[in-house]
Motif scaffolding. Structure first.
Motif, PDB file in Angstrom:
ATOM      1  N   VAL A  75      51.406   8.982  -4.968  1.00 28.60           N
ATOM      2  CA  VAL A  75      52.317   8.062  -5.671  1.00 28.60           C
ATOM      3  C   VAL A  75      53.752   8.497  -5.415  1.00 28.60           C
ATOM      4  O   VAL A  75      54.094   9.671  -5.579  1.00 28.60           O
ATOM      5  N   THR A  76      54.576   7.552  -4.980  1.00 28.99           N
ATOM      6  CA  THR A  76      55.990   7.842  -4.719  1.00 28.99           C
ATOM      7  C   THR A  76      56.867   6.780  -5.391  1.00 28.99           C
ATOM      8  O   THR A  76      56.377   5.941  -6.136  1.00 28.99           O
ATOM      9  N   GLY A  77      58.169   6.819  -5.139  1.00 26.30           N
ATOM     10  CA  GLY A  77      59.068   5.799  -5.672  1.00 26.30           C
ATOM     11  C   GLY A  77      59.715   6.180  -6.994  1.00 26.30           C
ATOM     12  O   GLY A  77      59.630   7.326  -7.450  1.00 26.30           O
ATOM     13  N   CYS A  78      60.341   5.194  -7.612  1.00 20.93           N
ATOM     14  CA  CYS A  78      61.203   5.440  -8.777  1.00 20.93           C
ATOM     15  C   CYS A  78      60.448   5.897 -10.023  1.00 20.93           C
ATOM     16  O   CYS A  78      60.897   6.776 -10.745  1.00 20.93           O
ATOM     17  N   TYR A  79      59.298   5.268 -10.299  1.00 18.17           N
ATOM     18  CA  TYR A  79      58.506   5.683 -11.469  1.00 18.17           C
ATOM     19  C   TYR A  79      57.976   7.095 -11.265  1.00 18.17           C
ATOM     20  O   TYR A  79      57.935   7.908 -12.199  1.00 18.17           O
ATOM     21  N   ALA A  80      57.607   7.411 -10.038  1.00 18.23           N
ATOM     22  CA  ALA A  80      57.147   8.769  -9.716  1.00 18.23           C
ATOM     23  C   ALA A  80      58.265   9.781  -9.961  1.00 18.23           C
ATOM     24  O   ALA A  80      58.023  10.896 -10.438  1.00 18.23           O
ATOM     25  N   GLN A  81      59.488   9.385  -9.648  1.00 16.58           N
ATOM     26  CA  GLN A  81      60.630  10.278  -9.813  1.00 16.58           C
ATOM     27  C   GLN A  81      60.920  10.559 -11.289  1.00 16.58           C
ATOM     28  O   GLN A  81      61.191  11.684 -11.682  1.00 16.58           O
ATOM     29  N   THR A  82      60.855   9.517 -12.120  1.00 12.97           N
ATOM     30  CA  THR A  82      61.255   9.682 -13.532  1.00 12.97           C
ATOM     31  C   THR A  82      60.115  10.179 -14.420  1.00 12.97           C
ATOM     32  O   THR A  82      60.372  10.810 -15.442  1.00 12.97           O
ATOM     33  N   SER A  83      58.846   9.911 -14.035  1.00 11.89           N
ATOM     34  CA  SER A  83      57.729  10.262 -14.932  1.00 11.89           C
ATOM     35  C   SER A  83      56.550  10.896 -14.177  1.00 11.89           C
ATOM     36  O   SER A  83      55.421  10.400 -14.268  1.00 11.89           O
ATOM     37  N   LEU A  95      48.757  13.396  -5.562  1.00 13.03           N
ATOM     38  CA  LEU A  95      50.108  13.782  -5.145  1.00 13.03           C
ATOM     39  C   LEU A  95      51.137  12.864  -5.776  1.00 13.03           C
ATOM     40  O   LEU A  95      50.998  11.641  -5.738  1.00 13.03           O
ATOM     41  N   VAL A  96      52.168  13.455  -6.374  1.00 15.26           N
ATOM     42  CA  VAL A  96      53.310  12.682  -6.878  1.00 15.26           C
ATOM     43  C   VAL A  96      54.551  13.220  -6.186  1.00 15.26           C
ATOM     44  O   VAL A  96      54.850  14.414  -6.251  1.00 15.26           O
ATOM     45  N   ILE A  97      55.243  12.319  -5.489  1.00 12.95           N
ATOM     46  CA  ILE A  97      56.451  12.698  -4.759  1.00 12.95           C
ATOM     47  C   ILE A  97      57.500  11.634  -5.069  1.00 12.95           C
ATOM     48  O   ILE A  97      57.193  10.452  -5.076  1.00 12.95           O
ATOM     49  N   GLY A  98      58.714  12.030  -5.409  1.00 13.01           N
ATOM     50  CA  GLY A  98      59.694  11.077  -5.940  1.00 13.01           C
ATOM     51  C   GLY A  98      60.390  10.226  -4.898  1.00 13.01           C
ATOM     52  O   GLY A  98      59.759   9.655  -4.015  1.00 13.01           O
ATOM     53  N   THR A  99      61.706  10.167  -4.980  1.00 14.48           N
ATOM     54  CA  THR A  99      62.474   9.338  -4.057  1.00 14.48           C
ATOM     55  C   THR A  99      63.221  10.197  -3.032  1.00 14.48           C
ATOM     56  O   THR A  99      64.180   9.769  -2.421  1.00 14.48           O
ATOM     57  N   ASN A 120      52.513  18.229  -7.727  1.00 11.45           N
ATOM     58  CA  ASN A 120      53.723  17.579  -8.237  1.00 11.45           C
ATOM     59  C   ASN A 120      54.876  18.025  -7.345  1.00 11.45           C
ATOM     60  O   ASN A 120      55.360  19.149  -7.450  1.00 11.45           O
ATOM     61  N   ALA A 121      55.300  17.135  -6.435  1.00 16.59           N
ATOM     62  CA  ALA A 121      56.347  17.492  -5.463  1.00 16.59           C
ATOM     63  C   ALA A 121      57.694  16.877  -5.837  1.00 16.59           C
ATOM     64  O   ALA A 121      58.571  16.730  -4.992  1.00 16.59           O
ATOM     65  N   VAL A 122      57.864  16.515  -7.104  1.00 21.42           N
ATOM     66  CA  VAL A 122      59.115  15.876  -7.547  1.00 21.42           C
ATOM     67  C   VAL A 122      60.125  16.954  -7.912  1.00 21.42           C
ATOM     68  O   VAL A 122      59.811  17.897  -8.644  1.00 21.42           O
ATOM     69  N   ARG A 123      61.342  16.803  -7.383  1.00 20.65           N
ATOM     70  CA  ARG A 123      62.407  17.743  -7.782  1.00 20.65           C
ATOM     71  C   ARG A 123      63.591  16.977  -8.363  1.00 20.65           C
ATOM     72  O   ARG A 123      63.651  15.751  -8.271  1.00 20.65           O
TER      73      ARG A 123
END
Length: 446
Positions: A75-83, A95-99, A120-123
């Motif tokens: 899952v990527t994109g804006c929702y992935a980035q914020t939550s 896998l969760v990766i943001g923007t 969780n690869a979101v920073r």
């Protein structure tokens, strides 16, 4: 051959990003299959502009998990980035990766194939200062190429979550933009649409290089016929930009300039950086430098505190400005934004009534604008008609001033510059007659 399926929610930038991510999979030997089919990897590119966007994203993620419980679900994109934590709580998400960092997707997928531990690869996007370089060289079945030049936004409007999901404004290196533009022209594209989250903010983070400089450099690209800007704020159209409009033959006579509300009090509550008087003056100047330009806009209806009186005042201002089309949205609460906490929220029924009123006005203005060009010959680049709107034996495309025109012609005209006489104006679609194809003319005449 391993397979991957994509589902994209939200804006055109998300669709661009998905295309770019597909290139990474393609380079590793993956084939793309429909999202409703069984795939080895499902990638969902999410939207978080509204609470509804979050909900829809969760539904699609669960659908992928059900489709193939053994698949890797990313899952990527804006929702992935914020939550990210909220998404990782959904059983089956790997896998969760943001923007940002989408270029690392393949190593993460390979890691998951070895060891199935959720990642969780979101920073923190607010610390990101570099533009993420993701090319989209594979544009099969397209006639207008989108070229992403910018990411993020510095505006922090009270209704918008985007700065928190996309980060602050950052620009693509000019050299990289020009190189990609040349590749697109070599691939046969005549028109390039410059896109981004806040496209007009291009250059804010560069030294003495702004969007107007980029437009002049694109003007020199041989074989490129048209340059269109996906969206730009009125405040970003300065004197240098006006000179480009006047001097470049490649700039399309069309600007999408979000107004959002037609009343100063509402604009202030939205934290927009202009008054109605300033906006009107800028539109007047644009029309002076580029006569017959199409100005389209976005309007949010029923923003907290918008009384009947303020709406009426805004309605008159919108009518006075005279757009060629409006995208009208009822205000939707977005958790985490200042506007969601404001008092004086407007009733849904009132919002819907106002939306219909503005849509009616938009259609009147669309027709009025199109009627000015009846009898004129316009340059149209026919494109794909996936929905079959044109009908058999007919093709459709956009003029440089963003009129959608249908006319008799064969499929092999797609992507070519056609001179078309507009014979009948319409609200969404106009009709015309093919006069000639520009490529049929000797170069010195064309």
């Amino acid at each position: 051959m391993p397979s991957v399926a994509f589902y994209t929610l939200g804006c055109k930038v998300n669709f661009y990003d998905t295309e770019a991510i597909w290139q990474l999979f393609k380079n590793e030997g993956y084939e793309q299959v429909d999202f409703e089919q069984t795939a080895d990897v499902y990638l969902i590119n999410t939207c978080t502009v509204t609470n509804t966007g979050d909900k829809k994203s969760r539904q699609i993620i669960r659908r992928a998990v059900r489709r193939n419980p053994d698949a890797i679900v990313a899952v990527t994109g804006c929702y992935a980035q914020t939550s990210p934590a909220e998404i990782l709580d959904i059983p089956g998400v790997d896998l969760v990766i943001g923007t940002q960092d989408r270029d690392k997707i393949m190593p993460y997928v390979q890691q998951l194939q070895q060891q199935r531990e959720p990642i969780n690869a979101v920073r923190n996007i607010m610390k990101t200062r570099e533009f993420e370089e993701l090319d989209v060289p594979d544009f099969a079945d397209r006639t207008r190429a989108f070229l992403k030049i910018q990411e993020g936004c510095n505006n922090f409007c009270t209704f918008c979550i985007i700065p928190w999901s996309r980060g602050l404004s950052r620009s693509r290196e000019p050299k990289s933009v020009i190189e990609q533009a040349k590749q697109l022209v070599a691939a046969g594209f005549k028109e390039i649409v410059l896109t981004g989250i806040h496209t007009g903010g291009y250059g804010d983070d560069l030294d003495n290089y702004r969007l107007s400089d980029l437009l002049w450099d694109l003007d020199k690209v041989e074989g490129l016929e048209r340059v269109r800007i996906s969206s730009i704020e009125a405040s970003q159209i300065d004197d240098k930009m006006l000179e480009v409009l006047k001097g470049s033959s490649k700039m399309c006579r069309h600007f999408h300039i979000p107004l959002q509300a037609g009343n100063d009090e509402v604009l202030k509550r939205m934290r927009r950086k202009y008054t109605i008087a300033e906006f009107e003056e800028k539109i007047r100047k644009i029309r002076e430098f580029m006569p017959d330009v199409a100005i389209t806009t976005d309007i949010i209806v029923g923003f907290p505190g918008e009384t009947d009186e303020l709406f009426r005042d805004g309605f008159e201002a919108i009518k006075r400005i005279g757009f060629s089309e409006m995208h009208v949205f009822p205000y939707s609460k977005r958790t985490g934004t200042p506007a969601a906490r404001m008092e004086d929220q407007v009733d849904d029924e009132v919002k819907n009534a106002r939306v219909h009123e503005l849509i009616d006005l938009s259609e009147q203005m669309q027709l009025q604008y199109a009627e000015k060009f009846v009898g004129e010959v316009l340059d149209v680049i026919p494109e794909n008609d996936d929905k079959g709107l044109a009908g058999e034996g007919r093709i459709m495309g956009y003029s440089d001033n963003y009129l959608q025109i249908v006319f008799e012609g064969s499929e092999d005209l797609r992507g070519q510059v056609c001179r078309v006489k507009l014979t009948k104006a319409g609200v969404n679609t106009c009709e015309g007659v093919l006069v000639r194809v520009m490529s049929d003319l000797p170069q010195e005449i064309a």
